[in-house]
Motif scaffolding. Structure first.
Motif, mmCIF file in Angstrom:
data_model
loop_
_atom_site.group_PDB
_atom_site.id
_atom_site.type_symbol
_atom_site.label_atom_id
_atom_site.label_comp_id
_atom_site.label_asym_id
_atom_site.label_seq_id
_atom_site.Cartn_x
_atom_site.Cartn_y
_atom_site.Cartn_z
ATOM 1 N N ILE A 155 31.437 22.615 12.610
ATOM 2 C CA ILE A 155 31.134 23.662 13.857
ATOM 3 C C ILE A 155 29.206 22.398 13.663
ATOM 4 C CG2 ILE A 155 29.640 25.300 13.187
ATOM 5 C CD1 ILE A 155 31.454 26.163 10.875
ATOM 6 N N ARG A 156 29.509 22.348 15.301
ATOM 7 C CA ARG A 156 28.484 22.133 15.537
ATOM 8 C C ARG A 156 27.154 23.468 16.170
ATOM 9 N NH1 ARG A 156 32.099 18.836 15.780
ATOM 10 N NH2 ARG A 156 31.212 16.497 16.128
ATOM 11 N N GLU A 157 26.179 23.384 16.115
ATOM 12 C CA GLU A 157 25.312 23.828 17.174
ATOM 13 C C GLU A 157 25.660 25.037 17.629
ATOM 14 O OE1 GLU A 157 20.369 24.314 17.857
ATOM 15 O OE2 GLU A 157 21.263 22.608 18.611
ATOM 16 N N ASP A 158 26.286 24.999 18.921
ATOM 17 C CA ASP A 158 26.247 25.620 19.588
ATOM 18 C C ASP A 158 27.909 26.264 19.651
ATOM 19 O OD1 ASP A 158 23.912 25.547 21.541
ATOM 20 O OD2 ASP A 158 24.816 23.698 22.121
ATOM 21 N N ASP A 159 28.964 25.344 18.941
ATOM 22 C CA ASP A 159 30.405 26.176 18.693
ATOM 23 C C ASP A 159 29.847 27.630 18.342
ATOM 24 O OD1 ASP A 159 31.331 23.440 18.715
ATOM 25 O OD2 ASP A 159 31.644 23.656 16.580
ATOM 26 N N LYS A 160 31.481 28.268 18.718
ATOM 27 C CA LYS A 160 31.293 29.740 18.747
ATOM 28 C C LYS A 160 32.342 29.325 17.403
ATOM 29 C CE LYS A 160 30.252 32.112 21.658
ATOM 30 N NZ LYS A 160 29.412 33.520 21.486
ATOM 31 N N LEU A 161 31.531 30.493 16.008
ATOM 32 C CA LEU A 161 33.139 29.987 14.949
ATOM 33 C C LEU A 161 33.961 31.253 14.973
ATOM 34 C CD1 LEU A 161 33.986 29.398 12.203
ATOM 35 C CD2 LEU A 161 31.898 30.878 10.996
ATOM 36 N N ASP A 162 35.384 31.312 15.127
ATOM 37 C CA ASP A 162 36.101 31.978 14.754
ATOM 38 C C ASP A 162 36.153 32.782 13.493
ATOM 39 O OD1 ASP A 162 38.444 33.805 14.541
ATOM 40 O OD2 ASP A 162 39.753 32.716 15.880
ATOM 41 N N GLU A 163 35.160 33.656 13.059
ATOM 42 C CA GLU A 163 34.641 34.799 11.940
ATOM 43 C C GLU A 163 36.409 35.052 10.640
ATOM 44 O OE1 GLU A 163 31.625 37.173 11.551
ATOM 45 O OE2 GLU A 163 30.783 35.106 12.089
ATOM 46 N N ALA A 164 37.290 35.535 12.467
ATOM 47 C CA ALA A 164 38.662 36.195 11.780
ATOM 48 C C ALA A 164 39.387 35.190 10.966
ATOM 49 C CB ALA A 164 39.718 37.108 12.558
ATOM 50 N N GLN A 165 39.486 34.156 11.338
ATOM 51 C CA GLN A 165 40.077 33.385 10.722
ATOM 52 C C GLN A 165 39.673 31.689 10.430
ATOM 53 O OE1 GLN A 165 43.024 31.567 12.643
ATOM 54 N NE2 GLN A 165 42.555 30.628 10.325
ATOM 55 N N PHE A 166 38.425 32.149 10.042
ATOM 56 C CA PHE A 166 38.079 31.522 8.552
ATOM 57 C C PHE A 166 38.288 31.940 7.554
ATOM 58 C CE2 PHE A 166 33.958 30.768 5.932
ATOM 59 C CZ PHE A 166 34.352 29.125 5.680
ATOM 60 N N ALA A 167 37.829 33.470 7.862
ATOM 61 C CA ALA A 167 38.347 34.322 6.301
ATOM 62 C C ALA A 167 39.616 33.760 5.688
ATOM 63 C CB ALA A 167 37.645 36.024 6.980
ATOM 64 N N ALA A 168 40.202 34.283 7.005
ATOM 65 C CA ALA A 168 42.267 33.830 7.018
ATOM 66 C C ALA A 168 42.495 32.185 6.071
ATOM 67 C CB ALA A 168 41.962 34.089 8.452
ATOM 68 N N TRP A 169 41.127 31.576 6.440
ATOM 69 C CA TRP A 169 41.215 30.286 5.544
ATOM 70 C C TRP A 169 41.051 30.442 3.988
ATOM 71 C CZ3 TRP A 169 39.645 27.136 10.232
ATOM 72 C CH2 TRP A 169 40.750 26.536 11.446
ATOM 73 N N VAL A 170 39.786 30.947 4.763
ATOM 74 C CA VAL A 170 39.243 30.819 2.791
ATOM 75 C C VAL A 170 40.537 31.995 2.502
ATOM 76 C CG1 VAL A 170 37.235 32.168 1.964
ATOM 77 C CG2 VAL A 170 36.839 30.736 3.768
ATOM 78 N N LYS A 171 39.972 33.061 2.640
ATOM 79 C CA LYS A 171 41.537 33.611 1.479
ATOM 80 C C LYS A 171 42.725 33.082 1.200
ATOM 81 C CE LYS A 171 43.848 38.148 1.305
ATOM 82 N NZ LYS A 171 43.745 39.364 1.855
ATOM 83 N N GLN A 172 43.599 32.270 1.495
ATOM 84 C CA GLN A 172 45.140 31.320 1.852
ATOM 85 C C GLN A 172 44.022 29.653 0.563
ATOM 86 O OE1 GLN A 172 46.393 30.143 5.165
ATOM 87 N NE2 GLN A 172 45.947 31.003 6.919
ATOM 88 N N ALA A 173 42.833 29.880 0.909
ATOM 89 C CA ALA A 173 42.467 28.529 -0.103
ATOM 90 C C ALA A 173 42.326 28.769 -1.353
ATOM 91 C CB ALA A 173 41.006 27.871 0.588
ATOM 92 N N SER A 174 42.044 30.119 -0.992
ATOM 93 C CA SER A 174 41.179 30.511 -2.874
ATOM 94 C C SER A 174 42.361 31.068 -3.621
ATOM 95 C CB SER A 174 40.347 31.677 -2.725
ATOM 96 O OG SER A 174 40.744 33.420 -2.060
ATOM 97 N N GLN A 175 43.674 31.072 -2.810
ATOM 98 C CA GLN A 175 45.828 31.952 -3.377
ATOM 99 C C GLN A 175 45.568 30.726 -3.760
ATOM 100 O OE1 GLN A 175 46.994 34.138 -0.566
ATOM 101 N NE2 GLN A 175 44.944 35.989 -1.687
ATOM 102 N N LEU A 176 45.170 29.143 -3.475
ATOM 103 C CA LEU A 176 45.634 27.370 -3.892
ATOM 104 C C LEU A 176 44.980 27.626 -5.191
ATOM 105 C CD1 LEU A 176 46.326 26.492 -0.374
ATOM 106 C CD2 LEU A 176 48.497 27.518 -2.134
ATOM 107 N N PRO A 177 45.928 26.286 -6.149
ATOM 108 C CA PRO A 177 45.607 25.043 -6.945
ATOM 109 C C PRO A 177 45.024 24.674 -6.191
ATOM 110 C CG PRO A 177 47.653 25.153 -7.113
ATOM 111 C CD PRO A 177 47.234 26.023 -5.945
ATOM 112 N N GLY A 178 42.952 24.544 -6.687
ATOM 113 C CA GLY A 178 42.211 23.615 -6.381
ATOM 114 C C GLY A 178 41.800 22.572 -7.093
ATOM 115 N N GLU A 179 40.517 22.016 -7.065
ATOM 116 C CA GLU A 179 40.241 20.380 -7.640
ATOM 117 C C GLU A 179 39.185 21.043 -8.721
ATOM 118 O OE1 GLU A 179 39.849 17.321 -5.834
ATOM 119 O OE2 GLU A 179 42.035 17.937 -4.600
ATOM 120 N N ARG A 180 39.451 20.410 -9.783
ATOM 121 C CA ARG A 180 39.342 20.390 -11.274
ATOM 122 C C ARG A 180 37.691 21.027 -10.468
ATOM 123 N NH1 ARG A 180 38.292 16.281 -15.132
ATOM 124 N NH2 ARG A 180 38.576 14.131 -12.824
ATOM 125 N N MET A 181 37.405 22.071 -11.429
ATOM 126 C CA MET A 181 35.964 22.157 -11.937
ATOM 127 C C MET A 181 35.767 21.494 -12.835
ATOM 128 S SD MET A 181 35.664 26.379 -11.108
ATOM 129 C CE MET A 181 34.971 26.685 -10.026
#
Length: 189
Positions: free
Chosen positions: A163-189
């Motif tokens: 994400i660069r200074e003048d980029d428009k963040l697609d919040e809906a797409q970012f939230a979709a990625w976060v939701k999907q990622a949170s449901q997958l096994p992640g890196e060791r805590m």
């Protein structure tokens, strides 16, 4: 017995001095205890002012990534976000709010000098890092997300979003990625 040892070491020192070509014999040295404490750094001395307590500016590493002590919970992550330079701090607050809104029970920490987000029992699914001209969001199982985030990684499963200074963040797409990622096994805590 102590006298003999002193005389003997004086003779040895005298012989050594003679070999070096010195005219006078050197006296045997006494052992000196040396302190293991090092000279304080400029950053350490700057925080020891005699005046009223002033919050020290966080150290920025190369690329402008704040150096924040490792810690678990919201406080270290908020300290990291507050220390992000310039426009990056606003991006950090926005990303943090989107992540918390999407995954209300998210676990947070600052590890490896980056804010990490995860789900207890599943591991870390996302990390944030500052660079000179952009903020990098790492999805640790990004290849499993749909659509796949655009930035490639040397790690087989990891994908990035820069994400660069003048980029428009697609919040809906970012939230979709976060939701999907949170449901997958992640890196060791």
């Amino acid at each position: 017995m102590v006298g003999k040892t002193s005389k003997k070491s004086a003779k040895v020192a005298k012989k050594a001095a003679a070999k070096r070509g010195a005219t006078k014999a050197a006296k045997p040295r006494k052992a000196v205890a040396r302190s293991s404490a090092r000279k304080p750094t400029k950053a350490a001395t700057a925080t020891r002012s005699k005046g009223p307590a002033v919050a020290a500016k966080p150290v920025l590493l190369s690329g402008g990534n704040p150096q924040i002590a490792k810690g678990y919970g919201d406080a270290p992550v908020q300290a990291f976000i507050a220390a992000m330079p310039g426009w990056k701090s606003d991006v950090g607050r926005r990303l943090d709010a989107l992540i918390v809104r999407t995954v209300p029970s998210v676990s947070k920490a600052v590890k490896w000098n980056s804010p990490m987000y995860g789900v207890e029992g599943q591991g870390w699914f996302l990390g944030i890092h500052c660079f000179t001209k952009y903020v990098k969001v790492a999805f640790f199982r990004g290849m499993s997300l749909r659509p796949v985030p655009p930035g490639e990684s040397k790690q087989k499963e990891t994908r990035y979003l820069d994400i660069r200074e003048d980029d428009k963040l697609d919040e809906a797409q970012f939230a979709a990625w976060v939701k999907q990622a949170s449901q997958l096994p992640g890196e060791r805590m």
